[in-house]
Scaffold this motif. Structure first.
Motif, mmCIF file in Angstrom:
data_model
loop_
_atom_site.group_PDB
_atom_site.id
_atom_site.type_symbol
_atom_site.label_atom_id
_atom_site.label_comp_id
_atom_site.label_asym_id
_atom_site.label_seq_id
_atom_site.Cartn_x
_atom_site.Cartn_y
_atom_site.Cartn_z
ATOM 1 N N GLY A 75 22.086 -38.262 30.186
ATOM 2 C CA GLY A 75 23.336 -37.732 29.641
ATOM 3 C C GLY A 75 23.535 -37.996 28.167
ATOM 4 N N LEU A 76 22.508 -38.436 27.471
ATOM 5 C CA LEU A 76 22.627 -38.762 26.054
ATOM 6 C C LEU A 76 22.176 -37.586 25.187
ATOM 7 N N THR A 77 22.745 -37.519 23.988
ATOM 8 C CA THR A 77 22.363 -36.504 23.012
ATOM 9 C C THR A 77 21.304 -37.092 22.096
ATOM 10 N N VAL A 78 20.214 -36.343 21.876
ATOM 11 C CA VAL A 78 19.040 -36.914 21.213
ATOM 12 C C VAL A 78 18.580 -36.028 20.059
ATOM 13 N N HIS A 79 18.364 -36.658 18.900
ATOM 14 C CA HIS A 79 17.603 -36.042 17.817
ATOM 15 C C HIS A 79 16.134 -36.380 18.030
ATOM 16 N N ALA A 80 15.235 -35.475 17.650
ATOM 17 C CA ALA A 80 13.810 -35.759 17.794
ATOM 18 C C ALA A 80 13.031 -35.196 16.619
ATOM 19 N N ALA A 81 12.123 -36.018 16.093
ATOM 20 C CA ALA A 81 11.247 -35.605 14.995
ATOM 21 C C ALA A 81 9.812 -35.777 15.461
ATOM 22 N N THR A 82 9.116 -34.663 15.657
ATOM 23 C CA THR A 82 7.729 -34.702 16.105
ATOM 24 C C THR A 82 6.864 -33.898 15.148
ATOM 25 N N LYS A 83 5.553 -34.060 15.263
ATOM 26 C CA LYS A 83 4.640 -33.401 14.340
ATOM 27 C C LYS A 83 3.248 -33.308 14.967
ATOM 28 N N PRO A 84 2.427 -32.374 14.489
ATOM 29 C CA PRO A 84 2.794 -31.312 13.571
ATOM 30 C C PRO A 84 3.496 -30.188 14.315
ATOM 31 N N HIS A 85 3.972 -29.195 13.587
ATOM 32 C CA HIS A 85 4.475 -28.009 14.273
ATOM 33 C C HIS A 85 3.275 -27.166 14.710
ATOM 34 N N LEU A 86 3.475 -26.367 15.718
ATOM 35 C CA LEU A 86 2.400 -25.510 16.215
ATOM 36 C C LEU A 86 2.524 -24.081 15.699
ATOM 37 N N VAL A 87 3.739 -23.544 15.727
ATOM 38 C CA VAL A 87 3.952 -22.172 15.271
ATOM 39 C C VAL A 87 4.970 -22.133 14.133
ATOM 40 N N ARG A 88 6.130 -22.743 14.338
ATOM 41 C CA ARG A 88 7.201 -22.710 13.333
ATOM 42 C C ARG A 88 7.501 -24.125 12.849
ATOM 43 N N TYR A 89 7.728 -24.241 11.557
ATOM 44 C CA TYR A 89 8.073 -25.537 10.958
ATOM 45 C C TYR A 89 9.295 -26.144 11.642
ATOM 46 N N ASN A 90 10.209 -25.314 12.134
ATOM 47 C CA ASN A 90 11.434 -25.788 12.790
ATOM 48 C C ASN A 90 11.149 -26.755 13.932
ATOM 49 N N GLU A 91 9.964 -26.654 14.553
ATOM 50 C CA GLU A 91 9.626 -27.527 15.686
ATOM 51 C C GLU A 91 9.644 -29.000 15.305
ATOM 52 N N ARG A 92 9.526 -29.300 14.031
ATOM 53 C CA ARG A 92 9.479 -30.687 13.580
ATOM 54 C C ARG A 92 10.840 -31.372 13.644
ATOM 55 N N ILE A 93 11.910 -30.610 13.658
ATOM 56 C CA ILE A 93 13.255 -31.190 13.556
ATOM 57 C C ILE A 93 14.114 -30.645 14.687
ATOM 58 N N ARG A 94 14.414 -31.484 15.646
ATOM 59 C CA ARG A 94 15.260 -31.098 16.780
ATOM 60 C C ARG A 94 16.568 -31.864 16.662
ATOM 61 N N ILE A 95 17.659 -31.142 16.486
ATOM 62 C CA ILE A 95 18.969 -31.738 16.256
ATOM 63 C C ILE A 95 19.810 -31.620 17.520
ATOM 64 N N ALA A 96 20.189 -32.776 18.060
ATOM 65 C CA ALA A 96 21.012 -32.813 19.277
ATOM 66 C C ALA A 96 20.442 -31.889 20.351
ATOM 67 N N GLY A 97 19.130 -31.915 20.514
ATOM 68 C CA GLY A 97 18.467 -31.183 21.580
ATOM 69 C C GLY A 97 17.981 -29.799 21.235
ATOM 70 N N LYS A 98 18.320 -29.266 20.054
ATOM 71 C CA LYS A 98 17.935 -27.902 19.697
ATOM 72 C C LYS A 98 17.153 -27.891 18.395
ATOM 73 N N LEU A 99 16.155 -27.000 18.308
ATOM 74 C CA LEU A 99 15.405 -26.863 17.071
ATOM 75 C C LEU A 99 16.338 -26.468 15.942
ATOM 76 N N ILE A 100 16.087 -27.017 14.774
ATOM 77 C CA ILE A 100 16.938 -26.748 13.633
ATOM 78 C C ILE A 100 16.977 -25.250 13.330
ATOM 79 N N ALA A 101 18.163 -24.734 13.004
ATOM 80 C CA ALA A 101 18.329 -23.316 12.684
ATOM 81 C C ALA A 101 17.790 -23.027 11.289
ATOM 82 N N ASP A 102 17.331 -21.793 11.081
ATOM 83 C CA ASP A 102 16.742 -21.413 9.793
ATOM 84 C C ASP A 102 17.694 -21.653 8.632
ATOM 85 N N GLU A 103 18.953 -21.294 8.784
ATOM 86 C CA GLU A 103 19.908 -21.428 7.679
ATOM 87 C C GLU A 103 20.038 -22.888 7.236
#
Length: 430
Positions: A75-103
């Motif tokens: 039930g916890l909200t999690v940020h996650a930073a993993t590497k490398p990205h496979l397709v999109r750079y956004n995969e490296r930064i997951r904010i509160a469970g979701k990949l970072i938005a382009d904007e």
């Protein structure tokens, strides 16, 4: 070797182009630049939720996936930073469970690049600073942060008060960087790798590790003792026997946990490490039900991943088609343990990697070896993989030429190749 980050969003691509122009091939020795950059940004690394910091040669990304799965199942909200990205750079930064938005990504990269324009930061330093800035601006209950390269000099190694640090499996990789001669470091290669990974240890904060050969264990013990960090090592302070289930035990008691959904016998070990990290810290509470659910639900693309329906799978209909981004000897051994019979191998490897790392552990079971280039990278030619290897212009041509039998097909050798395969097959990591 640059990271070749690409985006369909023009605003993001404009910043990725700036980022690529600054990139250093393997990062840098020392943390002075990243510390200066973060200071200019208000030291966001000091405003993060409890951090789980994970290093290792292989398995650290999977361990991070299990940590995130277990924390979220609790039930916890999690940020996650993993590497490398496979397709999109956004995969490296997951904010509160979701990949970072382009904007948001475009704005963050712009701000970080502007702040460090005179510093000449590396790709990894800018990425790390942008990640910490994103995490500091959004509330969460925990952060899971994967070390990129090594540990001691990795750009993420500026976190002073983690909830727990973890070290996954150790092996020989990135030799030019991690085994570079330096006075006062161990001569034994694996001990040197352990020395570098243990650089993430922090005073008073738990360090949770696997079992290693004696020389490596001694280096980790020295690092923990010097830092005054409680050390919890598998086989000493916690235990995990893997059979039909994971029989886990530590000073808190025993747990009978399920085997992971992720393929590969080694994944049970990674899951057990994540469990041990959560049970040897005092910042968040994750109960047994959440530990079990996280093990069952964790996903980590391009690690012994069976490919689903898509453009590439359609070339070999009805066949088992597997993808793995492993590229070092330990990864080759893990892959070999997974496949029992004969198989076809489609491989592409960067020119700075050992071309036999995957081939040798599988040698007696390889029906064919098809060699493809790694997109936008210098890669090994067919002759590097042995006399029977055949070269092809691309993954599609290689798959089309595989004999019509019922043997499984493995695509392996590079995470860059794995990313291209996922993109071509329409399986974008989310």
């Amino acid at each position: 070797m640059k990271d070749f980050a690409r985006s369909d969003d023009p605003a993001v691509q404009a910043q990725l182009d700036r980022l690529a122009a600054l990139s250093l091939p393997q990062g840098r020795f020392g943390l002075e630049t990243i510390k200066t950059l973060l200071e200019r940004l208000g030291n966001p690394q000091d405003r993060l939720p409890p951090v789980f910091h994970v290093a290792g040669t292989n398995g650290k990304g999977s361990t991070c996936a299990y940590l995130r799965g277990m924390l979220e199942a609790g039930g916890l909200t999690v940020h996650a930073a993993t590497k490398p990205h496979l397709v999109r750079y956004n995969e490296r930064i997951r904010i509160a469970g979701k990949l970072i938005a382009d904007e948001q990504l475009a704005a963050l990269l712009r701000d970080v690049l502007d702040a460090g324009e005179d510093l000449g930061p590396s790709f990894f330093e800018v990425t790390t600073a942008a990640t910490f800035l994103a995490f500091a601006e959004t509330a969460a209950d925990a952060c899971v942060i994967e070390v990129g390269l090594g540990g001691r000099f990795d750009a993420t190694n500026v976190i002073e008060r983690p909830a727990a640090c973890g070290i996954a499996s150790l092996g020989i990789d990135h030799e030019a960087f991690l085994l570079a001669p330096e006075e006062g470091t161990p001569d034994d290669p694996l001990a040197r790798i352990a020395f570098e990974k243990a650089g993430i240890v922090r005073p008073g904060r738990p360090l949770v590790t696997m079992e290693y050969p004696e020389a490596a264990e001694l280096e980790i013990e020295r690092a923990a003792l010097a830092a005054g960090a409680p050390l919890h090592m598998r086989g000493h302070d916690w235990h995990a026997n893997v059979g039909e289930r994971i029989e886990y035990e530590d000073r808190h008691g025993r747990l009978a946990l399920p085997l992971p959904a992720l393929a590969g016998a080694h994944q049970a070990d990674n899951a057990a490490l994540a469990v041990a990290m959560l049970r040897h810290q005092d910042f968040v509470t994750v109960g047994p039900d959440a530990l079990e659910a996280g093990i069952r639900t964790a996903r980590w693309p391009a690690r012994l991943q069976p490919l689903g329906a898509g453009a590439l799978s359609a070339i070999v209909p009805g066949r088992q088609l597997w993808l793995d981004g492993g590229h070092n000897p330990d990864a080759g051994l893990a892959i070999a343990r997974h496949f029992e019979g004969r198989l076809h191998l489609v491989i592409g490897m960067l020119a700075n990697k050992n071309p036999l790392a995957i081939v040798e552990p599988l040698a007696e079971r390889l029906e064919t070896i098809s060699v493809v280039p790694v997109p936008r990278s210098d890669s090994h030619r067919p002759e590097a993989f042995g006399p029977g290897a055949l070269g092809f212009a691309g993954i599609e041509e290689a798959l089309a030429a595989i004999p019509a039998d019922d043997l499984p097909i493995l695509i392996a050798g590079s995470l860059y190749l794995a990313g291209a395969v996922l993109e071509k097959n329409g399986e974008l990591p989310d």
